[in-house]
Design a protein around this motif. Structure first.
Motif, PDB file in Angstrom:
ATOM      1  N   VAL A  54       0.845  -1.208   0.000  1.00 31.73           N
ATOM      2  CA  VAL A  54       0.000   0.000   0.000  1.00 31.73           C
ATOM      3  C   VAL A  54       0.871   1.246   0.000  1.00 31.73           C
ATOM      4  O   VAL A  54       0.625   2.194  -0.750  1.00 31.73           O
ATOM      5  N   LYS A  55       1.910   1.259   0.835  1.00 29.02           N
ATOM      6  CA  LYS A  55       2.828   2.408   0.878  1.00 29.02           C
ATOM      7  C   LYS A  55       3.468   2.654  -0.488  1.00 29.02           C
ATOM      8  O   LYS A  55       3.564   3.794  -0.942  1.00 29.02           O
ATOM      9  N   LYS A  56       3.905   1.598  -1.139  1.00 30.71           N
ATOM     10  CA  LYS A  56       4.527   1.741  -2.458  1.00 30.71           C
ATOM     11  C   LYS A  56       3.532   2.268  -3.480  1.00 30.71           C
ATOM     12  O   LYS A  56       3.871   3.122  -4.304  1.00 30.71           O
ATOM     13  N   LEU A  57       2.303   1.778  -3.432  1.00 24.75           N
ATOM     14  CA  LEU A  57       1.267   2.233  -4.350  1.00 24.75           C
ATOM     15  C   LEU A  57       0.948   3.700  -4.138  1.00 24.75           C
ATOM     16  O   LEU A  57       0.869   4.474  -5.097  1.00 24.75           O
ATOM     17  N   CYS A  61       1.557   6.626  -6.878  1.00 27.24           N
ATOM     18  CA  CYS A  61       0.403   7.363  -7.408  1.00 27.24           C
ATOM     19  C   CYS A  61       0.337   8.793  -6.911  1.00 27.24           C
ATOM     20  O   CYS A  61      -0.190   9.665  -7.616  1.00 27.24           O
ATOM     21  N   CYS A  62       0.831   9.046  -5.717  1.00 26.24           N
ATOM     22  CA  CYS A  62       0.665  10.370  -5.115  1.00 26.24           C
ATOM     23  C   CYS A  62       1.987  11.035  -4.767  1.00 26.24           C
ATOM     24  O   CYS A  62       1.999  12.110  -4.194  1.00 26.24           O
ATOM     25  N   GLY A  63       3.080  10.394  -5.075  1.00 26.14           N
ATOM     26  CA  GLY A  63       4.385  10.890  -4.668  1.00 26.14           C
ATOM     27  C   GLY A  63       4.811  12.184  -5.317  1.00 26.14           C
ATOM     28  O   GLY A  63       5.725  12.841  -4.850  1.00 26.14           O
ATOM     29  N   GLN A  64       4.142  12.569  -6.382  1.00 27.01           N
ATOM     30  CA  GLN A  64       4.549  13.781  -7.097  1.00 27.01           C
ATOM     31  C   GLN A  64       3.837  15.032  -6.596  1.00 27.01           C
ATOM     32  O   GLN A  64       4.194  16.135  -6.957  1.00 27.01           O
ATOM     33  N   ASP A  65       2.788  14.854  -5.777  1.00 24.37           N
ATOM     34  CA  ASP A  65       2.021  15.996  -5.295  1.00 24.37           C
ATOM     35  C   ASP A  65       2.774  16.687  -4.169  1.00 24.37           C
ATOM     36  O   ASP A  65       3.295  16.043  -3.260  1.00 24.37           O
ATOM     37  N   ASP A  66       2.816  18.023  -4.223  1.00 22.49           N
ATOM     38  CA  ASP A  66       3.416  18.795  -3.147  1.00 22.49           C
ATOM     39  C   ASP A  66       2.411  18.906  -2.002  1.00 22.49           C
ATOM     40  O   ASP A  66       1.231  19.147  -2.223  1.00 22.49           O
ATOM     41  N   VAL A  67       2.893  18.722  -0.795  1.00 17.08           N
ATOM     42  CA  VAL A  67       2.043  18.849   0.381  1.00 17.08           C
ATOM     43  C   VAL A  67       2.127  20.285   0.868  1.00 17.08           C
ATOM     44  O   VAL A  67       3.228  20.803   1.064  1.00 17.08           O
ATOM     45  N   PRO A  68       0.975  20.935   1.044  1.00 19.58           N
ATOM     46  CA  PRO A  68       1.005  22.305   1.572  1.00 19.58           C
ATOM     47  C   PRO A  68       1.714  22.341   2.927  1.00 19.58           C
ATOM     48  O   PRO A  68       1.533  21.448   3.764  1.00 19.58           O
ATOM     49  N   THR A  69       2.518  23.355   3.145  1.00 21.53           N
ATOM     50  CA  THR A  69       3.324  23.469   4.353  1.00 21.53           C
ATOM     51  C   THR A  69       2.473  23.432   5.610  1.00 21.53           C
ATOM     52  O   THR A  69       2.818  22.750   6.577  1.00 21.53           O
ATOM     53  N   ASP A  70       1.340  24.149   5.603  1.00 23.37           N
ATOM     54  CA  ASP A  70       0.524  24.184   6.813  1.00 23.37           C
ATOM     55  C   ASP A  70      -0.109  22.827   7.107  1.00 23.37           C
ATOM     56  O   ASP A  70      -0.243  22.435   8.258  1.00 23.37           O
TER      57      ASP A  70
END
Length: 106
Positions: A54-57, A61-70
């Motif tokens: 699940v972590k790898k998936l 699939c979502c590893g390219q999205d930037d996480v908002p700092t807040d």
């Protein structure tokens, strides 16, 4: 979950700290204990394999999205509270559209 067999490290301890093991966020000695447990306990090994997949998936699939700092700050704050054994407030961790716009503008 338990296989019903006695182990030096209890199944509940392994499952409670599974993500710390997966993320290599625990001391090496504890990692070794968990590895020995997985060799002895097929239900825990199966759970480990599932969570690892699940972590790898999610990363793929979502590893390219930037996480908002807040949002990252709020999540890390909650993790710190949980690790300290403090009560975690029931507040929303989602980022509102206006917050995303502000983050994107930066």
């Amino acid at each position: 979950m338990s296989c019903g067999e006695p182990h030096e490290t209890d199944c509940s301890e392994v499952l409670d700290h599974l993500y710390e093991f997966l993320d290599r966020e625990m001391p090496e000695g504890d990692c070794t204990k968990f590895e020995v447990h997985f060799e002895e306990c097929s239900p825990c090994l199966e759970k480990y394999g599932l969570e690892q997949a699940v972590k790898k998936l999610v990363k793929r699939c979502c590893g390219q999205d930037d996480v908002p700092t807040d949002l990252r700050s709020k999540v890390m704050g909650r993790i710190d509270l949980i690790r300290a054994g403090e009560a975690v407030p029931e507040q929303d961790l989602t980022v509102h559209d206006t917050d995303r716009s502000a983050t994107a503008a930066e």
